[in-house]
Design a protein around this motif. Sequence first.
Motif, mmCIF file in Angstrom:
data_model
loop_
_atom_site.group_PDB
_atom_site.id
_atom_site.type_symbol
_atom_site.label_atom_id
_atom_site.label_comp_id
_atom_site.label_asym_id
_atom_site.label_seq_id
_atom_site.Cartn_x
_atom_site.Cartn_y
_atom_site.Cartn_z
ATOM 1 N N LYS A 221 0.415 -34.439 -53.986
ATOM 2 C CA LYS A 221 0.428 -35.870 -53.829
ATOM 3 C C LYS A 221 1.987 -36.206 -53.178
ATOM 4 O O LYS A 221 2.771 -36.583 -53.484
ATOM 5 N N VAL A 222 1.704 -35.623 -51.504
ATOM 6 C CA VAL A 222 2.838 -35.819 -50.849
ATOM 7 C C VAL A 222 2.881 -37.168 -50.168
ATOM 8 O O VAL A 222 2.116 -37.753 -49.860
ATOM 9 N N THR A 223 4.083 -37.732 -49.850
ATOM 10 C CA THR A 223 4.198 -39.038 -49.491
ATOM 11 C C THR A 223 4.392 -39.283 -47.885
ATOM 12 O O THR A 223 4.347 -39.961 -47.138
ATOM 13 N N ASP A 224 4.942 -37.989 -47.501
ATOM 14 C CA ASP A 224 5.401 -37.722 -45.776
ATOM 15 C C ASP A 224 5.012 -36.522 -45.736
ATOM 16 O O ASP A 224 5.523 -35.330 -45.790
ATOM 17 N N THR A 225 3.837 -36.409 -44.728
ATOM 18 C CA THR A 225 3.226 -35.112 -44.483
ATOM 19 C C THR A 225 3.824 -34.448 -43.413
ATOM 20 O O THR A 225 3.753 -32.975 -42.878
ATOM 21 N N HIS A 226 4.444 -35.077 -42.604
ATOM 22 C CA HIS A 226 4.788 -34.560 -41.004
ATOM 23 C C HIS A 226 6.150 -35.051 -40.808
ATOM 24 O O HIS A 226 6.489 -35.284 -39.702
ATOM 25 N N ASN A 227 7.053 -34.646 -41.802
ATOM 26 C CA ASN A 227 8.555 -34.835 -41.542
ATOM 27 C C ASN A 227 9.043 -33.250 -41.308
ATOM 28 O O ASN A 227 8.737 -32.527 -41.961
ATOM 29 N N GLY A 228 9.746 -33.366 -40.094
ATOM 30 C CA GLY A 228 10.435 -32.131 -39.862
ATOM 31 C C GLY A 228 11.497 -31.621 -40.625
ATOM 32 O O GLY A 228 12.103 -30.575 -40.245
ATOM 33 N N LEU A 229 12.014 -32.361 -41.404
ATOM 34 C CA LEU A 229 13.288 -31.900 -42.339
ATOM 35 C C LEU A 229 12.813 -31.420 -43.490
ATOM 36 O O LEU A 229 12.163 -32.303 -44.358
ATOM 37 N N ARG A 230 12.719 -30.139 -43.802
ATOM 38 C CA ARG A 230 12.474 -29.647 -44.936
ATOM 39 C C ARG A 230 13.120 -28.361 -45.263
ATOM 40 O O ARG A 230 13.748 -27.867 -44.381
ATOM 41 N N ALA A 231 13.457 -28.035 -46.631
ATOM 42 C CA ALA A 231 14.223 -26.744 -47.118
ATOM 43 C C ALA A 231 13.351 -26.190 -47.819
ATOM 44 O O ALA A 231 12.372 -26.429 -48.611
ATOM 45 N N MET A 232 13.205 -24.722 -47.461
ATOM 46 C CA MET A 232 12.313 -23.567 -48.221
ATOM 47 C C MET A 232 13.480 -22.674 -48.570
ATOM 48 O O MET A 232 14.039 -21.905 -47.847
ATOM 49 N N SER A 233 12.728 -21.905 -49.676
ATOM 50 C CA SER A 233 13.374 -20.638 -50.262
ATOM 51 C C SER A 233 12.917 -19.563 -49.526
ATOM 52 O O SER A 233 12.157 -19.683 -48.927
ATOM 53 N N ARG A 234 13.895 -18.556 -49.539
ATOM 54 C CA ARG A 234 13.569 -16.978 -48.832
ATOM 55 C C ARG A 234 12.135 -16.698 -49.314
ATOM 56 O O ARG A 234 11.461 -16.171 -48.493
ATOM 57 N N LYS A 235 12.226 -16.663 -50.858
ATOM 58 C CA LYS A 235 10.678 -16.304 -51.352
ATOM 59 C C LYS A 235 9.467 -16.884 -50.698
ATOM 60 O O LYS A 235 8.403 -16.221 -50.218
ATOM 61 N N PHE A 236 9.693 -18.354 -50.468
ATOM 62 C CA PHE A 236 8.382 -19.014 -49.897
ATOM 63 C C PHE A 236 8.238 -18.584 -48.224
ATOM 64 O O PHE A 236 7.105 -18.260 -47.794
ATOM 65 N N CYS A 237 9.508 -18.596 -47.749
ATOM 66 C CA CYS A 237 9.480 -17.909 -46.115
ATOM 67 C C CYS A 237 8.782 -16.750 -45.999
ATOM 68 O O CYS A 237 8.277 -16.363 -44.832
ATOM 69 N N GLU A 238 8.981 -15.739 -46.861
ATOM 70 C CA GLU A 238 8.606 -14.368 -46.713
ATOM 71 C C GLU A 238 7.319 -14.365 -46.983
ATOM 72 O O GLU A 238 6.386 -13.430 -46.267
ATOM 73 N N GLU A 239 6.551 -15.187 -47.766
ATOM 74 C CA GLU A 239 4.986 -15.218 -47.651
ATOM 75 C C GLU A 239 4.460 -16.205 -46.640
ATOM 76 O O GLU A 239 3.150 -15.827 -46.216
ATOM 77 N N LEU A 240 5.218 -17.092 -46.247
ATOM 78 C CA LEU A 240 4.850 -17.909 -45.196
ATOM 79 C C LEU A 240 4.401 -17.191 -43.958
ATOM 80 O O LEU A 240 5.266 -16.425 -43.478
ATOM 81 N N ASN A 241 3.221 -17.481 -43.257
ATOM 82 C CA ASN A 241 3.127 -16.980 -41.752
ATOM 83 C C ASN A 241 2.422 -18.132 -41.281
ATOM 84 O O ASN A 241 0.956 -18.106 -41.220
ATOM 85 N N ILE A 242 3.056 -18.983 -40.313
ATOM 86 C CA ILE A 242 2.372 -20.115 -39.780
ATOM 87 C C ILE A 242 1.506 -19.634 -38.603
ATOM 88 O O ILE A 242 2.252 -18.815 -37.737
ATOM 89 N N LYS A 243 0.215 -19.925 -38.625
ATOM 90 C CA LYS A 243 -0.739 -19.695 -37.490
ATOM 91 C C LYS A 243 -1.039 -20.707 -36.800
ATOM 92 O O LYS A 243 -1.467 -20.755 -35.581
ATOM 93 N N GLN A 244 -0.789 -22.134 -37.170
ATOM 94 C CA GLN A 244 -0.946 -23.284 -36.572
ATOM 95 C C GLN A 244 0.329 -23.387 -35.578
ATOM 96 O O GLN A 244 1.179 -23.871 -35.748
ATOM 97 N N ASN A 245 0.011 -22.969 -34.140
ATOM 98 C CA ASN A 245 1.163 -22.974 -33.410
ATOM 99 C C ASN A 245 1.632 -24.271 -33.109
ATOM 100 O O ASN A 245 2.851 -24.933 -32.957
ATOM 101 N N GLY A 246 0.758 -25.489 -33.183
ATOM 102 C CA GLY A 246 1.248 -26.892 -32.679
ATOM 103 C C GLY A 246 1.562 -27.701 -33.941
ATOM 104 O O GLY A 246 2.020 -27.067 -35.078
ATOM 105 N N MET A 247 1.262 -28.990 -33.947
ATOM 106 C CA MET A 247 1.797 -29.841 -34.911
ATOM 107 C C MET A 247 0.911 -29.754 -36.471
ATOM 108 O O MET A 247 1.482 -30.316 -37.336
ATOM 109 N N ALA A 248 -0.098 -28.927 -36.442
ATOM 110 C CA ALA A 248 -0.962 -28.758 -37.712
ATOM 111 C C ALA A 248 -0.097 -27.881 -38.537
ATOM 112 O O ALA A 248 -0.545 -27.624 -39.812
#
Lengths: 229, 110
Positions: free
Chosen positions: A153-180
């Motif tokens: 239930k996110v209210t703003d899906t495309h806001n470029g300002l976000r903070a993420m933990s290292r743990k999350f980023c270690e698992e994150l593997n962004i494959k959508q090169n563009g705005m998706a």
Amino acid sequence: MAKTQDLHEIAVIIPSFNEGARVVETIKQLQNTFPNLIVVDDGSSDKSFESIVKTGVIALRHSVNLGQGAAIQTGIEYGLTKKEIEYFLTFDADGQHSLEFALYLVEEIRKNEVDVVLGSRFLNANHSESLPQKKKLVLKLGILFTRFDTGLKVTDTHNGLRAMSRKFCEELNIKQNGMAHASEILSAIKDGSYTWKEMPVQVIYTDYSKAKGQSILNAINIITEMFHR
Amino acid sequence: MIMRWIIAGFLMSVGFYLVAGKTTRHLAIRRLLFVVFIFAGFGSLIFKDAWSRLAVYLGVGNGAELLTYLVTFVFISYVVSTYRWKRAFEEKIAKLTRELALQTAKNSDK
């Protein structure tokens, strides 16, 4: 406000594409506060990369334009090589975000209560007053799709300002090169059962930034890409 | 009528198997079917009523209808297959570009 020496654990990722002098202004806004600024130039054809390097911040360059998602992933992968980095903050290069709200999100993520803190223009009515109506419509469509796709239930899906933990980023593997990529990050939160919260942030709209941003047609592209991920 | 649904289901199953498959075996089968399709195309020029007879045998209706189904199936399979290939190629480009960017970082204290 946290002192500069306390913010070594924060890597601020700034993806930049043909932002000219604006990205330098953004860097100057942040570099006295955040010692670990990582600017990823996404194959700009203007001379902005040289200007970025001259500011003294960590500067990476894609030799071809891939998209904002790819630039963020590159920044994250660089940041993960530094052991002191515990949190990542994504910040737009075009001057839409402010230091004040960046610190607001940083303060929240450092509480270690959630893995991801997302900025939202819609939690405070004042923050979306200057948002063009057409852009509001596109963003609302994005919200509907995200709720359908992820159940978040996110209210703003495309806001470029976000903070993420290292743990999350270690698992994150962004494959959508563009705005998706923004939708992909939300999907990663849902798929990995990560905790998250939203914080109200203000986005500054200038004539330049209003001219950018997602059109309704490109929103269709983003949705299509998410179906095929 | 029911035969059309059976054929549609069969084609969809075959299509999904071939399009989803990433192994060299799937690729070989796709290529083989493409060659068969080419020969069938040539064959239909020589045996002009072959499609009609096949259509009647399968209960589809007529040769033109059967051919329409097959061409639609081939077209959609090709579009999906091409899109998947394009995505995979984009990922490779992104990985290469990223690796180069990471190795040539400026002002890095690593």
